[in-house]
Design a protein around this motif. Structure first.
Motif, PDB file in Angstrom:
ATOM      1  N   VAL A   1       5.006   6.417  -2.780  1.00  0.00           N
ATOM      2  CA  VAL A   1       5.903   6.742  -1.675  1.00  0.00           C
ATOM      3  C   VAL A   1       5.103   7.581  -0.690  1.00  0.00           C
ATOM      4  N   ILE A   2       5.034   7.140   0.556  1.00  0.00           N
ATOM      5  CA  ILE A   2       4.186   7.814   1.539  1.00  0.00           C
ATOM      6  C   ILE A   2       4.984   8.523   2.624  1.00  0.00           C
ATOM      7  N   LEU A   3       6.295   8.270   2.694  1.00  0.00           N
ATOM      8  CA  LEU A   3       7.132   8.934   3.693  1.00  0.00           C
ATOM      9  C   LEU A   3       8.576   8.948   3.224  1.00  0.00           C
ATOM     10  N   LEU A   4       9.259  10.080   3.431  1.00  0.00           N
ATOM     11  CA  LEU A   4      10.702  10.185   3.231  1.00  0.00           C
ATOM     12  C   LEU A   4      11.294  10.838   4.470  1.00  0.00           C
ATOM     13  N   SER A   5      12.556  10.518   4.736  1.00  0.00           N
ATOM     14  CA  SER A   5      13.290  11.248   5.758  1.00  0.00           C
ATOM     15  C   SER A   5      14.683  11.545   5.246  1.00  0.00           C
ATOM     16  N   GLY A   6      15.259  12.658   5.742  1.00  0.00           N
ATOM     17  CA  GLY A   6      16.592  13.067   5.309  1.00  0.00           C
ATOM     18  C   GLY A   6      16.842  14.512   5.683  1.00  0.00           C
ATOM     19  N   ASP A   7      17.729  15.165   4.938  1.00  0.00           N
ATOM     20  CA  ASP A   7      18.075  16.551   5.263  1.00  0.00           C
ATOM     21  C   ASP A   7      17.186  17.543   4.522  1.00  0.00           C
ATOM     22  N   ASP A   8      17.451  18.833   4.730  1.00  0.00           N
ATOM     23  CA  ASP A   8      16.618  19.871   4.139  1.00  0.00           C
ATOM     24  C   ASP A   8      16.752  19.934   2.623  1.00  0.00           C
ATOM     25  N   VAL A   9      17.929  19.594   2.091  1.00  0.00           N
ATOM     26  CA  VAL A   9      18.106  19.613   0.630  1.00  0.00           C
ATOM     27  C   VAL A   9      17.310  18.477  -0.004  1.00  0.00           C
ATOM     28  N   THR A  10      17.263  17.341   0.666  1.00  0.00           N
ATOM     29  CA  THR A  10      16.422  16.235   0.191  1.00  0.00           C
ATOM     30  C   THR A  10      14.957  16.646   0.215  1.00  0.00           C
ATOM     31  N   ALA A  11      14.558  17.339   1.255  1.00  0.00           N
ATOM     32  CA  ALA A  11      13.175  17.827   1.333  1.00  0.00           C
ATOM     33  C   ALA A  11      12.862  18.757   0.170  1.00  0.00           C
ATOM     34  N   ARG A  12      13.787  19.680  -0.111  1.00  0.00           N
ATOM     35  CA  ARG A  12      13.556  20.676  -1.155  1.00  0.00           C
ATOM     36  C   ARG A  12      13.558  20.068  -2.549  1.00  0.00           C
ATOM     37  N   THR A  13      14.460  19.121  -2.808  1.00  0.00           N
ATOM     38  CA  THR A  13      14.640  18.603  -4.165  1.00  0.00           C
ATOM     39  C   THR A  13      13.852  17.331  -4.449  1.00  0.00           C
ATOM     40  N   CYS A  14      13.489  16.586  -3.417  1.00  0.00           N
ATOM     41  CA  CYS A  14      12.793  15.308  -3.623  1.00  0.00           C
ATOM     42  C   CYS A  14      11.371  15.302  -3.075  1.00  0.00           C
TER      43      CYS A  14
ATOM     44  N   SER B   1       0.818  -1.223   0.000  1.00  0.00           N
ATOM     45  CA  SER B   1       0.000   0.000   0.000  1.00  0.00           C
ATOM     46  C   SER B   1       0.842   1.260   0.000  1.00  0.00           C
ATOM     47  N   GLY B   2       2.107   1.157   0.367  1.00  0.00           N
ATOM     48  CA  GLY B   2       2.956   2.340   0.388  1.00  0.00           C
ATOM     49  C   GLY B   2       4.393   1.995   0.705  1.00  0.00           C
ATOM     50  N   VAL B   3       5.281   2.923   0.317  1.00  0.00           N
ATOM     51  CA  VAL B   3       6.720   2.789   0.543  1.00  0.00           C
ATOM     52  C   VAL B   3       7.185   3.926   1.438  1.00  0.00           C
ATOM     53  N   MET B   4       8.067   3.613   2.385  1.00  0.00           N
ATOM     54  CA  MET B   4       8.751   4.614   3.193  1.00  0.00           C
ATOM     55  C   MET B   4      10.233   4.584   2.845  1.00  0.00           C
ATOM     56  N   CYS B   5      10.788   5.757   2.539  1.00  0.00           N
ATOM     57  CA  CYS B   5      12.202   5.888   2.199  1.00  0.00           C
ATOM     58  C   CYS B   5      12.899   6.585   3.364  1.00  0.00           C
ATOM     59  N   LEU B   6      13.624   5.839   4.157  1.00  0.00           N
ATOM     60  CA  LEU B   6      14.260   6.373   5.357  1.00  0.00           C
ATOM     61  C   LEU B   6      15.751   6.611   5.129  1.00  0.00           C
ATOM     62  N   GLY B   7      16.249   7.720   5.695  1.00  0.00           N
ATOM     63  CA  GLY B   7      17.673   8.006   5.591  1.00  0.00           C
ATOM     64  C   GLY B   7      18.131   8.344   4.194  1.00  0.00           C
ATOM     65  N   TYR B   8      17.220   8.862   3.366  1.00  0.00           N
ATOM     66  CA  TYR B   8      17.567   9.188   1.976  1.00  0.00           C
ATOM     67  C   TYR B   8      18.295  10.534   1.910  1.00  0.00           C
ATOM     68  N   HIS B   9      18.831  10.841   0.761  1.00  0.00           N
ATOM     69  CA  HIS B   9      19.721  12.002   0.595  1.00  0.00           C
ATOM     70  C   HIS B   9      19.472  12.645  -0.760  1.00  0.00           C
ATOM     71  N   ALA B  10      20.064  13.811  -0.949  1.00  0.00           N
ATOM     72  CA  ALA B  10      19.908  14.552  -2.204  1.00  0.00           C
ATOM     73  C   ALA B  10      20.738  13.924  -3.322  1.00  0.00           C
ATOM     74  N   ALA B  11      20.469  14.377  -4.530  1.00  0.00           N
ATOM     75  CA  ALA B  11      21.110  13.810  -5.718  1.00  0.00           C
ATOM     76  C   ALA B  11      22.535  14.303  -5.882  1.00  0.00           C
ATOM     77  N   ALA B  12      23.282  13.586  -6.714  1.00  0.00           N
ATOM     78  CA  ALA B  12      24.616  14.017  -7.110  1.00  0.00           C
ATOM     79  C   ALA B  12      24.559  15.444  -7.631  1.00  0.00           C
ATOM     80  N   ALA B  13      25.561  16.245  -7.256  1.00  0.00           N
ATOM     81  CA  ALA B  13      25.717  17.649  -7.664  1.00  0.00           C
ATOM     82  C   ALA B  13      24.861  18.595  -6.836  1.00  0.00           C
ATOM     83  N   GLU B  14      24.091  18.078  -5.883  1.00  0.00           N
ATOM     84  CA  GLU B  14      23.366  18.939  -4.945  1.00  0.00           C
ATOM     85  C   GLU B  14      24.237  19.170  -3.705  1.00  0.00           C
ATOM     86  N   HIS B  15      23.948  20.242  -2.971  1.00  0.00           N
ATOM     87  CA  HIS B  15      24.754  20.603  -1.818  1.00  0.00           C
ATOM     88  C   HIS B  15      24.132  20.070  -0.531  1.00  0.00           C
TER      89      HIS B  15
END
Length: 272
Positions: free
Chosen positions: A149-162, A96-110
């Motif tokens: 995808v129903i949940l992600l966690s990570g830093d602020d750049v991951t929040a902004r870009t993903c 019914s859903g995927v949770m992505c924990l501890g994820y990060h921003a893409a290559a070339a992002e700060h």
């Protein structure tokens, strides 16, 4: 309701150094415990929200990071590499859903430890012309099955870009990037509390979140980290050489794009 959890390490609260994700040192041993406890928080929240089954996939590096004896015993765990579906191994349309924990921003992002699949292989990746993160690749893979995808966690750049890829999904920001290897982070206990609460909300609202879909066939283009590596990747008959550092593939499906990404990543390991 079945819930799937994919767990990476770079986006975990307190993780900031390459050593945190590299087996064989004290920092790694600490980081993998932090990673395991964040997953436990999500498992607890998922069951509180109504899940009857939770499958966890260890998705970082060797994919043997999570500590099985410390993992919530209600969940099952996929460990090891290489495996079909990679970071989303074992996922199918019954979830019914995927949770992505501890994820990060893409290559070339700060962002903190930002990369896409392999920092030694890829300076940047574009999928259908868009800068591509692991969340984009695998979120689209889940979306092709009709799973959101129903949940992600990570830093602020991951929040902004993903985060914007998945409208309606929960996002737990556990740290703010100060650089590639520096961050201002929540305490692990606070991060776990927020993840647990978000996971419960995410499961309760899973039916309202739409899957993320990309058009197929799709184009995947890799900016490699060296001309030599690009030379090697360009020997693959299906490849297209766009520039000295740039090689691409026409992929029939998002899973094929992921497979090409992993092939090129593994080829990079032979140059080390």
């Amino acid at each position: 309701m079945k819930i799937y959890i994919s767990s990476d390490i770079e986006g975990v609260a307190g993780v900031v150094l390459p050593a945190h994700g590299a087996p064989g040192n004290v920092e790694y041993e600490h980081a993998r415990r932090l990673m395991t406890e964040e997953v436990n928080a999500a498992i607890e929240g998922a069951f509180a929200g109504g899940a009857v089954e939770v499958l966890v996939n260890d998705s970082h590096g060797p994919m043997t990071n999570l500590l099985p004896d410390l993992l919530d015993p209600r969940a099952e765990l996929i460990r090891g590499n290489i495996k079909p579906g990679a970071m989303f191994a074992g996922l199918d349309d019954s979830y019914s859903g995927v949770m992505c924990l501890g994820y990060h921003a893409a290559a070339a992002e700060h962002g903190v430890l930002a990369h896409t699949t392999s920092s030694s292989a890829f300076a940047a990746i574009r999928l259908n012309g868009m800068a591509a993160s692991e969340a984009m690749f695998y979120g689209a893979y889940a979306g092709a099955m009709g799973v959101p995808v129903i949940l992600l966690s990570g830093d602020d750049v991951t929040a902004r870009t993903c985060g914007g890829l998945f409208p309606g999904a929960e996002f737990v920001q556990v740290k703010t990037a100060l650089g590639q290897q520096a961050a201002r982070a929540l305490s692990p206990h606070t991060a776990r509390k927020l993840i647990r609460e978000a996971a419960e909300r995410a499961v309760r609202s899973a039916g309202t979140v739409k899957p993320y879909r990309l058009s197929e066939p799709c184009d995947v283009v890799f900016d490699l980290t060296s001309v030599t590596l690009a030379d090697i990747c360009a020997t693959i008959p299906a490849s297209i050489r766009y520039a000295p550092l740039t090689v691409g593939f026409k992929a029939n499906t998002i899973l094929d794009a992921i497979r090409w990404m992993r092939v090129c990543s593994m080829l990079a390991s032979h140059l080390r």
